[in-house]
Design an enzyme around this catalytic site. Structure first.
Site, PDB file in Angstrom:
ATOM      1  N   LYS A   1     -12.873  37.560 -10.604  1.00 26.48           N
ATOM      2  CA  LYS A   1     -12.557  36.123 -10.620  1.00 26.48           C
ATOM      3  C   LYS A   1     -11.371  35.775  -9.718  1.00 26.48           C
ATOM      4  O   LYS A   1     -10.343  36.439  -9.746  1.00 26.48           O
ATOM      5  CB  LYS A   1     -12.245  35.698 -12.060  1.00 26.48           C
ATOM      6  CG  LYS A   1     -12.119  34.216 -12.264  1.00 26.48           C
ATOM      7  CD  LYS A   1     -12.760  33.810 -13.565  1.00 26.48           C
ATOM      8  CE  LYS A   1     -12.794  32.320 -13.761  1.00 26.48           C
ATOM      9  NZ  LYS A   1     -13.494  31.544 -12.784  1.00 26.48           N
TER      10      LYS A   1
ATOM     11  N   GLY B   1      -5.115  40.545 -11.359  1.00 31.00           N
ATOM     12  CA  GLY B   1      -5.643  41.739 -10.698  1.00 31.00           C
ATOM     13  C   GLY B   1      -6.366  41.405  -9.404  1.00 31.00           C
ATOM     14  O   GLY B   1      -6.175  42.064  -8.371  1.00 31.00           O
ATOM     15  N   CYS B   2      -7.183  40.380  -9.442  1.00 34.87           N
ATOM     16  CA  CYS B   2      -7.961  40.001  -8.256  1.00 34.87           C
ATOM     17  C   CYS B   2      -7.043  39.485  -7.144  1.00 34.87           C
ATOM     18  O   CYS B   2      -7.299  39.719  -5.965  1.00 34.87           O
ATOM     19  CB  CYS B   2      -9.014  38.962  -8.623  1.00 34.87           C
ATOM     20  SG  CYS B   2     -10.227  39.623  -9.788  1.00 34.87           S
ATOM     21  N   THR B   3      -5.958  38.821  -7.535  1.00 28.60           N
ATOM     22  CA  THR B   3      -4.993  38.336  -6.547  1.00 28.60           C
ATOM     23  C   THR B   3      -4.278  39.516  -5.891  1.00 28.60           C
ATOM     24  O   THR B   3      -4.124  39.559  -4.667  1.00 28.60           O
ATOM     25  CB  THR B   3      -3.988  37.370  -7.209  1.00 28.60           C
ATOM     26  OG1 THR B   3      -4.730  36.259  -7.731  1.00 28.60           O
ATOM     27  CG2 THR B   3      -2.957  36.868  -6.214  1.00 28.60           C
TER      28      THR B   3
ATOM     29  N   ALA C   1      -6.838  41.167  -3.482  1.00 26.76           N
ATOM     30  CA  ALA C   1      -7.100  40.349  -2.293  1.00 26.76           C
ATOM     31  C   ALA C   1      -5.889  40.318  -1.364  1.00 26.76           C
ATOM     32  O   ALA C   1      -6.029  40.469  -0.142  1.00 26.76           O
ATOM     33  CB  ALA C   1      -7.491  38.935  -2.711  1.00 26.76           C
TER      34      ALA C   1
END
Length: 151
Positions: free
Chosen positions: A38, A43-45, A48
């Site tokens: 998401k 975590g995804c930030t 990325a």
């Protein structure tokens, strides 16, 4: 996870700007294809932004990065702009590509079982063949590990 040495399933998905992108557009380059749960989550930030920071070195090694999640193109646009991400984020709300790459799995979070995208990364060679497959990757470590894999 899909097996190394097999042909990576081709796909066409819209990016954060609504531009259609296909895996076959990147023939002749190695592709780091990563699946994440998401936009805008911690975590995804981390993952990325890690790929963003290492992107010049990844490009020097003749590779590109493509991120895929179920989020909308509008969500991807906000995510990309907020963190100045230099690579495409592809939108797969129907999970066609997510399922083709076998990353839609049962997950356990705080004892609760649900279905979701398992953070996974594929390294695809210049001919569209899966070179390496990594499941359940650690968000913060994944970008540096993938840069190492390109060496």
């Amino acid at each position: 996870m899909l097996e190394t040495g097999t042909k990576a399933p081709d796909f066409t998905l819209p990016d954060q700007d609504g531009k259609e992108r296909s895996l076959s557009d990147y023939r002749g380059k190695r592709v780091i294809l990563y699946f994440y749960p998401k936009d805008m989550t911690p975590g995804c930030t981390k993952q990325a932004c890690g790929f963003g920071a290492l992107y010049p070195q990844i490009q020097e090694k003749g590779a590109v990065v493509l991120g895929i999640s179920r989020d909308s193109t509008a969500s991807h646009k906000k995510f990309q702009e907020k963190y100045s991400l230099p690579f495409p984020l592809l939108s797969d709300p129907e999970r066609k590509v997510i399922e083709a790459y076998d990353v839609w799995k049962e997950k356990k979070t705080y004892g609760k079982v649900s279905m979701g995208v398992v953070r996974s990364t594929y390294l695809i060679d210049e001919n569209g063949v899966i070179e390496k497959a990594f499941g359940n990757v650690k968000a913060a470590e994944n970008p540096a590990n993938m840069l190492e894999e390109l060496s």
